[in-house]
Design a protein around this motif. Structure first.
Motif, PDB file in Angstrom:
ATOM      1  N   GLU A   1      29.120  45.932  53.421  1.00 10.59           N
ATOM      2  CA  GLU A   1      29.761  45.921  52.201  1.00 10.59           C
ATOM      3  C   GLU A   1      30.556  44.411  52.171  1.00 10.59           C
ATOM      4  N   THR A   2      30.498  43.719  50.976  1.00  6.53           N
ATOM      5  CA  THR A   2      31.090  42.752  50.987  1.00  6.53           C
ATOM      6  C   THR A   2      32.532  42.822  50.803  1.00  6.53           C
ATOM      7  N   PRO A   3      33.195  42.359  51.654  1.00  8.14           N
ATOM      8  CA  PRO A   3      34.988  42.235  51.685  1.00  8.14           C
ATOM      9  C   PRO A   3      35.462  41.860  50.206  1.00  8.14           C
ATOM     10  N   HIS A   4      36.448  42.340  49.755  1.00  6.19           N
ATOM     11  CA  HIS A   4      37.242  42.070  48.522  1.00  6.19           C
ATOM     12  C   HIS A   4      37.559  40.573  49.108  1.00  6.19           C
TER      13      HIS A   4
ATOM     14  N   THR B   1      46.636  35.646  49.475  1.00  3.44           N
ATOM     15  CA  THR B   1      45.729  36.951  50.023  1.00  3.44           C
ATOM     16  C   THR B   1      47.036  37.803  50.573  1.00  3.44           C
TER      17      THR B   1
END
Length: 276
Positions: free
Chosen positions: A9-12, A19
């Protein structure tokens, strides 16, 4: 059903402001605190290493204050846990000498003037470490008179029992014959060794080595050993970089560090071993 491995999954990645990592760690603040005063590239190493040392001083003070408070509350295991954490932190602190430990006189001289009258003995957080170890001296508050908050924190630490005072008070509550002269000493002064306290530790170490107080003694000894190694590493690094010249800030340099390196903290924990 596909047997192919699914893509991670692509991180947020999209945040409205800074951040969450930055909000918590304040990395941008930390990485913009360096302001070299010379053109020598080695000064950046010296500056960052010294700042890293200050951060380790801060966390070690936190651990030792936690240990002292826990001992007052008779929570020995909590104190031992804090002391053991501080051992790992002291190891990391001592490793901070690695980038500086092989400086030649010429390399150090290339940016030494940038320090002016600055010297490590002026570190307020290091002074709090020393106070917690029983190395008390009211005169060491003088350099901080121009910084009211820092001066107040150091003055408070000066007049509070050191970590070892809390250890000895615990031993007395557990029925060990710690003299009143030790228990009621002026805690704003440097701790001085006591033959009676040595006898108490001799008795503890002659018993069950797995007993709670013996384990506390060993945790304290681990701390004391690494403090001794810190002082010796400081001495060697200084001797290598500047020989016997006077130190920055008007200190005696190597001569002063040699005197410090000869002293043990929690002294009776060392001398008692000769009688077990």
């Amino acid at each position: 059903m596909s047997h192919e491995a699914s893509e991670p999954e692509t991180p947020h990645l999209d945040f409205q402001g800074t951040t969450p990592y930055e909000d918590y760690v304040q990395a941008d603040v930390l990485t913009h605190l360096q302001h070299p005063l010379s053109d020598d590239p080695g000064e950046m190493v010296f500056l960052v290493t010294t700042q890293v040392m200050e951060l380790w001083f801060t966390v070690i003070v936190h651990e030792w204050e936690t240990a002292a408070r826990s001992l007052r509350e008779d929570r020995v295991q909590v104190a031992v846990d804090a002391l053991k954490r501080s051992v790992r932190e002291l190891e990391a602190l001592n490793a901070s000498w690695k980038p500086l430990g092989q400086l030649t006189p010429a390399q150090f001289n290339s940016y030494r003037s940038a320090l002016g009258e600055g010297s490590g003995f002026q570190s307020a957080m290091y002074r709090r470490m020393e106070f917690l170890l029983g190395e008390k001296s009211a005169s060491m508050l003088v350099p901080h008179r121009g910084a009211p908050r820092v001066h107040a924190e150091l003055e408070k630490a000066l007049h509070e029992p050191c970590l070892y005072d809390e250890v000895l008070r615990l031993l007395a509550r557990r029925g060990h014959p710690v003299p009143d002269s030790v228990l009621r000493r002026d805690v704003s002064r440097r701790y001085e060794p006591s033959e009676a306290v040595e006898a108490v530790w001799t008795g503890i170490y002659s018993g069950d080595e797995h007993a709670e107080l013996a384990r506390l003694g060993e945790a304290l000894t681990d701390v004391a050993e690494l403090v001794w190694r810190w002082r010796n590493d400081h001495l060697v690094a200084t001797r290598r970089a500047m020989g016997a010249k006077a130190g920055t800030g008007g200190s005696a340099g190597v001569a002063w560090l040699e005197k410090r390196a000869q002293k043990n903290v929690f002294p009776e924990l060392w001398t008692a071993r000769s009688h077990v």
